[in-house]
Design an enzyme around this catalytic site. Structure first.
Site, PDB file in Angstrom:
ATOM      1  CB  SER A  68      -1.041   0.065   1.139  1.00 52.89           C
ATOM      2  OG  SER A  68      -2.089  -0.880   0.944  1.00 52.89           O
ATOM      3  CE  LYS A  71      -4.606   2.032  -0.201  1.00 51.75           C
ATOM      4  NZ  LYS A  71      -4.003   0.617  -0.223  1.00 51.75           N
ATOM      5  CB  SER A 125      -3.982   1.697   3.942  1.00 55.30           C
ATOM      6  OG  SER A 125      -3.295   0.981   2.973  1.00 55.30           O
ATOM      7  CE  LYS A 232      -1.538   4.099   2.355  1.00 52.92           C
ATOM      8  NZ  LYS A 232      -1.227   3.016   3.347  1.00 52.92           N
TER       9      LYS A 232
END
Length: 312
Positions: A68, A71, A125, A232
């Site tokens: 992820s 992203k 997420s 993140k």
């Protein structure tokens, strides 16, 4: 008698002096700090925010699945597309199956403002949010994926490749050094800093009208002492635990990229070891289980590289 007593004393003094000089020479030759921190993450990179040069790298040029962390690129493409952040987006059923489990609490056909969809994709997420952002792109989903790869080339991310906007595919790959470039680019946008470091958020949907609460997936965001300004996390079985962030270390803003860690706490522990290393030069210690995991993953990477070479 005096001479005979003086000579041993003189020799002892000279011996002590030589030992002292040798000791100073050894101290001067020794490094003032460790070559780098000991990390549980198999691949890593550390750099001053806004600068491409690495302060430390561990397999930093190896392209691996990034889960992820994808992203961050998704958010960057959305923001730089110039689409209005206050536009209401509709969460439509996926037009292609997800590469992995893509469960979401968001209801099909409900709507949410693009700014909040972007926030959910970054801070919690939310995979359906990332997918919806890509599908709402002016040129459609496929054009969005092309835009992700175009942006990677523009940033000089030579080891990066994107096939979906969520990171659920193991074919989304990049190196730790690539991700330093991506994080620096994302950090130039205050919106991405704010959205990715939101601690808690309640999203208010329409059609039908309902609300859902979300929390940030990075525990360090909730600690003021870390001064996290961009964050993140990511996880896939093949990617391990992953983290990118910008935080305050040793009085400076530092980019940390950690890829492929064994456990949920490993990236947090690595971040702490990097912070102490920058402060004191101490390398820290890593648990044996993490070392064994690193050895097995490095062996797997080497075998995959060997197979790739023999195939070509």
């Amino acid at each position: 008698m005096r001479l005979r007593g003086f000579v041993p004393l003189l020799l002892m003094a000279l011996w002590a002096l030589s030992g002292t000089v040798a000791g100073h020479q050894a101290t001067a030759a020794a490094p003032t700090a460790a070559a780098g921190p000991n990390l549980a993450s198999v691949n890593a990179a550390v750099a001053k925010a806004g600068e491409p040069e690495l302060l430390f790298g561990k397999n930093a040029e190896r392209s691996v699945p990034i889960a992820s962390l994808t992203k961050v690129m998704t958010a960057l493409v959305v923001l730089e597309s110039g689409q209005p952040l206050d536009e209401w987006l509709t969460f439509r059923e996926r037009h292609t199956p997800a590469a992995a489990n893509a469960y979401s609490r968001i209801r099909i056909d409900s709507t949410l403002r693009r700014a909040d969809v972007l926030r959910l994709a970054l801070m919690s997420s939310e995979n359906f949010a990332a997918y919806t952002l890509a599908r709402s792109h002016p040129g459609g989903f496929d054009a969005f994926i092309d835009a992700m790869n175009d942006k990677a080339r523009e940033l000089g991310m030579t080891g990066a490749r994107f096939v979906d906007p969520t990171g659920l595919s193991v074919d989304n790959v990049a190196s730790a050094a690539d991700l330093v470039k991506l994080v620096n680019a994302a950090a130039r946008h205050p919106e991405l800093q704010a959205y990715s470091t939101t601690g808690y958020f309640r999203a208010h949907f329409r059609n039908p009208r309902y609300s859902l609460s979300y929390g940030n997936t990075n525990a360090l965001v909730h600690r003021d002492s870390w001064g996290v300004t961009l964050s993140k996390t990511g996880y896939l079985k093949d990617a391990g635990r992953c983290l990118v962030m910008i935080s305050e270390m040793n009085g400076e803003q530092v980019v940390t990229v950690l890829l492929d860690s064994l456990g949920t706490r490993s990236p947090m522990g690595d971040a702490g070891r990097i912070k102490r290393w920058l402060d004191t030069g101490a390398p820290g210690q890593v648990a044996r289980a993490a070392r064994r995991y690193e050895q097995s993953k490095n062996a797997a990477y080497a075998a995959a590289d060997k197979q790739s070479v023999s195939t070509h």
